[in-house]
Enzyme design. Structure first.
Site, mmCIF file in Angstrom:
data_model
loop_
_atom_site.group_PDB
_atom_site.id
_atom_site.type_symbol
_atom_site.label_atom_id
_atom_site.label_comp_id
_atom_site.label_asym_id
_atom_site.label_seq_id
_atom_site.Cartn_x
_atom_site.Cartn_y
_atom_site.Cartn_z
ATOM 1 N N GLU A 101 -25.855 5.361 -33.655
ATOM 2 C CA GLU A 101 -26.211 5.329 -32.229
ATOM 3 C C GLU A 101 -27.633 4.814 -32.006
ATOM 4 O O GLU A 101 -28.003 4.491 -30.884
ATOM 5 C CB GLU A 101 -26.009 6.717 -31.602
ATOM 6 C CG GLU A 101 -27.094 7.752 -31.854
ATOM 7 C CD GLU A 101 -27.110 8.326 -33.280
ATOM 8 O OE1 GLU A 101 -26.306 7.893 -34.131
ATOM 9 O OE2 GLU A 101 -27.948 9.209 -33.540
ATOM 10 N N CYS A 138 -25.373 12.466 -39.102
ATOM 11 C CA CYS A 138 -26.550 13.131 -39.687
ATOM 12 C C CYS A 138 -26.416 14.660 -39.624
ATOM 13 O O CYS A 138 -25.615 15.206 -40.375
ATOM 14 C CB CYS A 138 -27.820 12.612 -39.040
ATOM 15 S SG CYS A 138 -29.250 12.800 -40.105
ATOM 16 N N ARG A 141 -28.774 18.547 -47.839
ATOM 17 C CA ARG A 141 -29.594 18.319 -46.633
ATOM 18 C C ARG A 141 -30.905 17.652 -47.014
ATOM 19 O O ARG A 141 -31.445 17.914 -48.075
ATOM 20 C CB ARG A 141 -29.913 19.645 -45.948
ATOM 21 C CG ARG A 141 -28.799 20.173 -45.118
ATOM 22 C CD ARG A 141 -29.243 21.434 -44.403
ATOM 23 N NE ARG A 141 -30.190 21.144 -43.334
ATOM 24 C CZ ARG A 141 -30.883 22.079 -42.693
ATOM 25 N NH1 ARG A 141 -30.752 23.322 -43.021
ATOM 26 N NH2 ARG A 141 -31.698 21.740 -41.709
ATOM 27 N N HIS A 171 -27.579 7.051 -38.572
ATOM 28 C CA HIS A 171 -27.507 7.144 -37.106
ATOM 29 C C HIS A 171 -27.029 5.831 -36.484
ATOM 30 O O HIS A 171 -27.864 5.042 -36.011
ATOM 31 C CB HIS A 171 -28.900 7.437 -36.540
ATOM 32 C CG HIS A 171 -29.382 8.819 -36.759
ATOM 33 N ND1 HIS A 171 -29.176 9.831 -35.864
ATOM 34 C CD2 HIS A 171 -30.080 9.373 -37.781
ATOM 35 C CE1 HIS A 171 -29.719 10.949 -36.302
ATOM 36 N NE2 HIS A 171 -30.268 10.698 -37.468
ATOM 37 N N GLY A 195 -29.836 15.557 -35.250
ATOM 38 C CA GLY A 195 -30.866 16.427 -34.687
ATOM 39 C C GLY A 195 -31.287 17.352 -35.806
ATOM 40 O O GLY A 195 -31.700 16.881 -36.854
HETATM 41 N N1 GLN Z 1 -32.190 16.998 -41.778
HETATM 42 C C1 GLN Z 1 -31.492 17.355 -40.583
HETATM 43 C C2 GLN Z 1 -30.576 18.544 -40.843
HETATM 44 O O1 GLN Z 1 -30.382 18.945 -41.930
HETATM 45 C C3 GLN Z 1 -30.681 16.209 -40.045
HETATM 46 C C4 GLN Z 1 -31.581 15.121 -39.568
HETATM 47 C C5 GLN Z 1 -30.970 14.257 -38.524
HETATM 48 O O2 GLN Z 1 -29.946 14.598 -37.917
HETATM 49 N N2 GLN Z 1 -31.610 13.150 -38.253
HETATM 50 O O3 GLN Z 1 -30.031 19.052 -39.908
#
Ligand code: GLN
EC number: 4.3.3.6
Length: 183
Positions: A166, A78, A99, A164, A46
């Protein structure tokens, strides 16, 4: 076995469906009480900043930090990996996280990933994905991309992926986590 999925933001239902495919009940966790009822926890992807703010708002940061310290099995995907590796968040993985290390939303991609212990490549789905640049010696690197970007790790009872699982139809990563919970 009951596996919690942190239900603050992100791909929660997809993890619950994946757990169901593995024959396990997933339970959405939104409180300390809920956290105390699970044998393992998934922190979904997320936006890590949003999840961090909500952890504070719901008074869940400290209880979760305590669970990390107590060895509760946790699987972060993620944004979940970001939170697990930030020292000011859950500090479950010692390493340097980058990130959005592969770029922005438009740079999202899918790639076949060689994961240690898997016979066949894993379909990695990367969405604004982070990667780890450096990890402590006791962190097991399960997968890398471009030689130096670490994208899957295991550390004690903690599992984390930049991608991901999932969102794929491959249950092996979740199964690996379930095996860690049962072990
Ligand atoms: N770029 C998001 C973050 O730093 C992570 C992206 C994702 O979970 N798909 O939180």
């Amino acid at each position: 076995m009951v596996i919690g999925v942190l239900d603050l933001q992100g791909a929660v239902d997809e993890h619950i469906q994946m757990l169901a495919q593995c024959g396990v009940t997933g339970k959405k966790v939104l409180s300390e009480e809920g956290l105390n009822q699970v044998d393992g926890l998934i922190i979904p992807g997320g936006e890590s900043t949003a999840i961090m703010n909500l952890l504070l708002k719901f008074d869940l940061l400290k209880p979760l930090q305590e669970k990390v310290a107590a060895g509760l099995p946790i699987f972060g995907t993620c944004a979940g990996l970001v939170l697990l590796s930030r020292s000011d968040a859950l500090a479950g993985i010692e390493g340097k996280v980058e990130r959005n290390g592969f770029g922005r939303q438009k740079d999202s991609f899918q790639a076949d990933i060689d994961v240690a212990g898997f016979d066949q490549p894993f379909p990695g789905i990367f969405i604004r994905a982070p990667y780890l640049k450096q990890v402590a010696d006791d962190v097991e690197v399960l997968a890398k991309i471009d030689d130096d970007r670490i994208i899957a790790v295991k550390h004690g009872k903690i599992l984390a992926t930049s991608f991901h699982p999932e969102l794929s139809d491959d249950t092996r990563m979740h199964q690996l986590f379930l095996d860690m919970v049962s072990a």
